[in-house]
Design a protein around this motif. Structure first.
Motif, PDB file in Angstrom:
ATOM      1  N   MET A   1      41.275  31.286  28.047  1.00 57.95           N
ATOM      2  CA  MET A   1      41.150  31.345  29.501  1.00 57.95           C
ATOM      3  C   MET A   1      42.342  32.057  30.120  1.00 57.95           C
ATOM      4  N   ASN A   2      43.512  31.845  29.552  1.00 58.41           N
ATOM      5  CA  ASN A   2      44.707  32.499  30.067  1.00 58.41           C
ATOM      6  C   ASN A   2      44.596  34.009  29.929  1.00 58.41           C
ATOM      7  N   GLY A   3      44.025  34.459  28.806  1.00 59.43           N
ATOM      8  CA  GLY A   3      43.835  35.891  28.609  1.00 59.43           C
ATOM      9  C   GLY A   3      42.867  36.478  29.611  1.00 59.43           C
ATOM     10  N   TRP A   4      41.827  35.720  29.958  1.00 62.20           N
ATOM     11  CA  TRP A   4      40.858  36.171  30.958  1.00 62.20           C
ATOM     12  C   TRP A   4      41.516  36.292  32.330  1.00 62.20           C
ATOM     13  N   ASN A   5      42.362  35.335  32.694  1.00 60.83           N
ATOM     14  CA  ASN A   5      43.086  35.401  33.972  1.00 60.83           C
ATOM     15  C   ASN A   5      44.025  36.597  34.010  1.00 60.83           C
ATOM     16  N   GLN A   6      44.671  36.882  32.879  1.00 59.77           N
ATOM     17  CA  GLN A   6      45.567  38.041  32.808  1.00 59.77           C
ATOM     18  C   GLN A   6      44.795  39.334  33.057  1.00 59.77           C
TER      19      GLN A   6
ATOM     20  N   LEU B   1      41.791  39.659  34.742  1.00 55.56           N
ATOM     21  CA  LEU B   1      41.243  39.724  36.096  1.00 55.56           C
ATOM     22  C   LEU B   1      42.303  39.977  37.157  1.00 55.56           C
ATOM     23  N   TRP B   2      43.472  39.354  36.988  1.00 58.25           N
ATOM     24  CA  TRP B   2      44.445  39.380  38.079  1.00 58.25           C
ATOM     25  C   TRP B   2      45.668  40.239  37.812  1.00 58.25           C
ATOM     26  N   ILE B   3      45.705  40.905  36.642  1.00 61.43           N
ATOM     27  CA  ILE B   3      46.791  41.861  36.376  1.00 61.43           C
ATOM     28  C   ILE B   3      46.240  43.189  35.866  1.00 61.43           C
ATOM     29  N   ILE B   4      45.501  43.152  34.769  1.00 63.57           N
ATOM     30  CA  ILE B   4      45.014  44.397  34.159  1.00 63.57           C
ATOM     31  C   ILE B   4      43.981  45.076  35.047  1.00 63.57           C
ATOM     32  N   TYR B   5      42.974  44.334  35.498  1.00 61.77           N
ATOM     33  CA  TYR B   5      41.913  44.924  36.307  1.00 61.77           C
ATOM     34  C   TYR B   5      42.440  45.539  37.606  1.00 61.77           C
ATOM     35  N   PRO B   6      43.320  44.861  38.349  1.00 67.69           N
ATOM     36  CA  PRO B   6      43.862  45.489  39.563  1.00 67.69           C
ATOM     37  C   PRO B   6      44.571  46.810  39.292  1.00 67.69           C
ATOM     38  N   TYR B   7      45.317  46.903  38.186  1.00 73.83           N
ATOM     39  CA  TYR B   7      46.009  48.160  37.889  1.00 73.83           C
ATOM     40  C   TYR B   7      45.034  49.243  37.433  1.00 73.83           C
ATOM     41  N   ILE B   8      43.948  48.840  36.772  1.00 75.84           N
ATOM     42  CA  ILE B   8      42.894  49.810  36.431  1.00 75.84           C
ATOM     43  C   ILE B   8      42.291  50.378  37.707  1.00 75.84           C
TER      44      ILE B   8
ATOM     45  N   PHE C   1      54.938  45.818  41.211  1.00 78.41           N
ATOM     46  CA  PHE C   1      54.978  45.798  39.744  1.00 78.41           C
ATOM     47  C   PHE C   1      55.684  44.554  39.201  1.00 78.41           C
ATOM     48  N   GLN C   2      55.430  43.449  39.858  1.00 82.16           N
ATOM     49  CA  GLN C   2      55.898  42.141  39.405  1.00 82.16           C
ATOM     50  C   GLN C   2      54.732  41.153  39.457  1.00 82.16           C
ATOM     51  N   PRO C   3      53.670  41.435  38.688  1.00 83.18           N
ATOM     52  CA  PRO C   3      52.450  40.627  38.773  1.00 83.18           C
ATOM     53  C   PRO C   3      52.632  39.226  38.198  1.00 83.18           C
ATOM     54  N   ASP C   4      51.924  38.288  38.795  1.00 78.66           N
ATOM     55  CA  ASP C   4      51.968  36.903  38.341  1.00 78.66           C
ATOM     56  C   ASP C   4      50.571  36.314  38.479  1.00 78.66           C
ATOM     57  N   ALA C   5      49.829  36.275  37.377  1.00 78.32           N
ATOM     58  CA  ALA C   5      48.455  35.785  37.395  1.00 78.32           C
ATOM     59  C   ALA C   5      48.370  34.300  37.693  1.00 78.32           C
ATOM     60  N   SER C   6      49.433  33.556  37.452  1.00 81.18           N
ATOM     61  CA  SER C   6      49.418  32.107  37.682  1.00 81.18           C
ATOM     62  C   SER C   6      49.243  31.769  39.162  1.00 81.18           C
ATOM     63  N   LEU C   7      49.596  32.698  40.039  1.00 76.23           N
ATOM     64  CA  LEU C   7      49.438  32.457  41.473  1.00 76.23           C
ATOM     65  C   LEU C   7      47.971  32.324  41.877  1.00 76.23           C
ATOM     66  N   MET C   8      47.071  32.874  41.058  1.00 79.32           N
ATOM     67  CA  MET C   8      45.649  32.844  41.381  1.00 79.32           C
ATOM     68  C   MET C   8      44.934  31.636  40.781  1.00 79.32           C
ATOM     69  N   THR C   9      45.640  30.801  40.055  1.00 75.23           N
ATOM     70  CA  THR C   9      45.014  29.667  39.381  1.00 75.23           C
ATOM     71  C   THR C   9      44.388  28.684  40.362  1.00 75.23           C
ATOM     72  N   ALA C  10      45.107  28.369  41.429  1.00 76.32           N
ATOM     73  CA  ALA C  10      44.633  27.366  42.387  1.00 76.32           C
ATOM     74  C   ALA C  10      43.772  27.954  43.499  1.00 76.32           C
ATOM     75  N   VAL C  11      43.496  29.247  43.447  1.00 73.34           N
ATOM     76  CA  VAL C  11      42.699  29.895  44.492  1.00 73.34           C
ATOM     77  C   VAL C  11      41.234  29.485  44.350  1.00 73.34           C
ATOM     78  N   PRO C  12      40.569  29.075  45.422  1.00 70.97           N
ATOM     79  CA  PRO C  12      39.149  28.704  45.361  1.00 70.97           C
ATOM     80  C   PRO C  12      38.282  29.851  44.846  1.00 70.97           C
ATOM     81  N   VAL C  13      37.169  29.497  44.221  1.00 73.03           N
ATOM     82  CA  VAL C  13      36.278  30.491  43.608  1.00 73.03           C
ATOM     83  C   VAL C  13      35.769  31.495  44.636  1.00 73.03           C
TER      84      VAL C  13
END
Length: 238
Positions: A1-6, A8-15, A171-183
């Motif tokens: 799950m952590n890899g999926w968050n990475q 969605l919220w880091i790799i995909y935005p930079y793509i 360029f200081q991404p942090d995917a953990s910030l999106m953990t508590a965000v509602p769906v």
């Protein structure tokens, strides 16, 4: 799950950012004459007038609201003496009106594009994809904001989504910030990212074509050409 968050919220935005920037430069350099809004006003005016008016005026305020809410740190508002209650009340009232206006305008434009025969015949795949994605982004945004306000969850995007976006841009991404965000907010963000990914290949590129030269250009003077018989009569000496 952590890899999926990475992803969605880091790799995909930079793509998406890469496609957004390089796509615009590629289109401008290789297909400069396709850089147009492809106006279809001469095909149908009545529906376009209302849809375009609601959409364009609404989207201006929506963009301003997103910049103020997502890119400006919460400490700035606190320093200005703006309480959280006042900020959220202003964001819900003004943002709700602007968002609803934009949504109605986008819906009118989508119906026009799919229902009016002449407009549909001249529409490309990119035109249809763009308007559908815009509608999804607007609908999910209003839904997320509305459910959050009605449910009184206490979720504040300024402490989660706000620093996440600024982290991506610096360029200081942090995917953990999106953990508590509602769906609902996550769906809205992913829809917006998908819109930015297809943006360079649609008519949306005309957003960056500001007609600044119109401010300093000379007036175009139109003169009516008189029939030859009138010109001859002017020369007749009585």
């Amino acid at each position: 799950m952590n890899g999926w968050n990475q992803f969605l919220w880091i790799i995909y935005p930079y793509i998406v950012i890469t496609i957004f920037i390089t796509g615009h430069f590629y289109r401008l350099n290789h297909y400069p004459f396709s850089w147009t809004s492809k106006s279809s006003e001469f095909l149908e005016k009545r529906t376009l007038r209302w849809g375009s008016l609601l959409f364009h005026w609404g989207i201006i305020f929506v963009i301003v609201g997103h910049v103020a809410g997502l890119l400006v740190p919460i400490s700035v508002y606190q320093g200005l003496g703006i309480s959280d209650e006042a900020y959220h009340m202003m964001a819900l009232s003004a943002g709700g009106i602007a968002g609803l206006s934009t949504l109605i305008g986008a819906f009118i434009l989508m119906v026009r594009r799919f229902r009016v025969k002449r407009v549909r015949a001249t529409s490309s795949v990119g035109d249809r994809v763009a308007i559908v994605l815009i509608l999804i982004v607007l609908f999910t945004g209003l839904t997320a904001t509305g459910t959050n306000a009605v449910g009184q969850t206490g979720f504040d995007y300024r402490t989660t989504i706000n620093p996440w976006i600024r982290g991506i841009l610096t360029f200081q991404p942090d995917a953990s910030l999106m953990t508590a965000v509602p769906v609902a907010f996550k769906i809205h963000i992913l829809a917006a990212l998908s819109l930015f990914a297809v943006w360079p290949f649609t008519r949306l590129v005309h957003v960056f074509s500001f007609p600044l030269t119109y401010l300093r250009r000379r007036y175009v003077i139109y003169r009516q050409r008189r029939p030859s018989c009138e010109r001859k009569s002017d020369k007749t000496v009585v």
